[in-house]
Design an enzyme around this catalytic site. Sequence first.
Site, PDB file in Angstrom:
ATOM      1  N   LYS A  36      23.117   1.308  24.981  1.00 55.56           N
ATOM      2  CA  LYS A  36      24.186   0.865  24.641  1.00 55.56           C
ATOM      3  C   LYS A  36      23.791  -0.570  24.037  1.00 55.56           C
ATOM      4  O   LYS A  36      22.704  -1.282  24.582  1.00 55.56           O
ATOM      5  CB  LYS A  36      24.959   0.558  25.737  1.00 55.56           C
ATOM      6  CG  LYS A  36      26.083  -0.773  25.923  1.00 55.56           C
ATOM      7  CD  LYS A  36      26.927  -0.579  26.864  1.00 55.56           C
ATOM      8  CE  LYS A  36      28.061  -1.798  26.615  1.00 55.56           C
ATOM      9  NZ  LYS A  36      28.929  -1.937  27.848  1.00 55.56           N
ATOM     10  N   LYS A  39      26.299   3.759  21.686  1.00 55.35           N
ATOM     11  CA  LYS A  39      27.452   2.723  21.598  1.00 55.35           C
ATOM     12  C   LYS A  39      27.046   1.365  20.997  1.00 55.35           C
ATOM     13  O   LYS A  39      25.838   1.271  21.282  1.00 55.35           O
ATOM     14  CB  LYS A  39      28.076   2.503  23.043  1.00 55.35           C
ATOM     15  CG  LYS A  39      29.143   1.301  23.075  1.00 55.35           C
ATOM     16  CD  LYS A  39      29.511   1.363  24.347  1.00 55.35           C
ATOM     17  CE  LYS A  39      30.765   0.088  24.501  1.00 55.35           C
ATOM     18  NZ  LYS A  39      30.804  -0.222  25.697  1.00 55.35           N
TER      19      LYS A  39
END
Length: 329
Positions: A196, A254
């Site tokens: 992330k 992400k």
Amino acid sequence: MFPLIRNRRLRATESIRRLVRETVITPDDFLVPLFVVEGKGIKEEIPSMPNYCRMSLDHLEIEVKELWQMGLCAVLLFVKVPDDLKDNKGTEALNPDGLMQRAIKTVKNACPEMLVMTDVALDPFSSYGHDGIVTEGQILNDETSEVLAEMSISHAKAGADFVAPSDMMDGRILTIREALEDEGFQNTGIMSYSAKYASAYYGPFRDALDSAPVDIENVPKDKKTYQMDPANRFEAIRETQMDVDEGADIVMVKPGLPYLDIVREIKNEVDVPVAVYQVSGEYAMLKAAAEKGWLNHDTVMMEQLLAIKRAGANIIASYFAKDVARLLG
Ligand code: PBG
């Protein structure tokens, strides 16, 4: 060699294109993020996310039934917490009768087969808007992981099928896995946000939950000490491999579209399912361009999702899920 090989023969008609198509998008690919708020009769559009709403539990019930009817089979729950319930340790996250816990039960009652995943992170509960406990300008790692493990147990008790830690603390997958096993939740899965990035594409999401880091002295203004540097590639593989070793059932990259090189690399590296989160800023960009008439909404949406799946995504968390199901339906 030309003219023996003419690639255009495989593109000549829609039928032959259908026959040789390598990637197909279906409702089965999606995880639908849902934003839940306290109250009754509330379904309010998020200004920076056109056509996407925060909703109270009564509307959540209606929504999940509709999603199921449309062929969507998994949701990812987020809650917006009132300011007066926020503190540095995210105490409210552990309330057995908290909004998340009630939201899980609401979905399971309305639609028992719907797969329920829950966001596990402190930021919506944190008075500082951070994913961890803040002390003297630092985000505490191990202390935060302990709270995340308790939070995961609380979600599992309420009926969550998977917990999805989105915080990026080191070692939290192992801490959560061990805690779940100890408490008898060996069947509760973990979808780890493993790579992330510290991305500016999360802006609209932080509007949706009012969860941005606050501007107070001695509180970091951004999440760069825990979320990854967008410049890094090898680190994403290391992060992901660690989460798999610690017991993650599903890993995630992400944001989505700007990080498809990472998605492919991770897909080639690990043998667990790879999820991709097409984040709020990606959604907002297309909605805005389509509103202006600069891009065709549906065709660009499908092209983007195909690109994400082609890059290696087995699961896509996307605010477009319902638009896609409608289009395909
Ligand atoms: C919270 C969390 C964020 C997102 C998912 N979980 C925001 C953040 O890390 O600041 C972003 C999702 C999106 O932008 O759609 N830990």
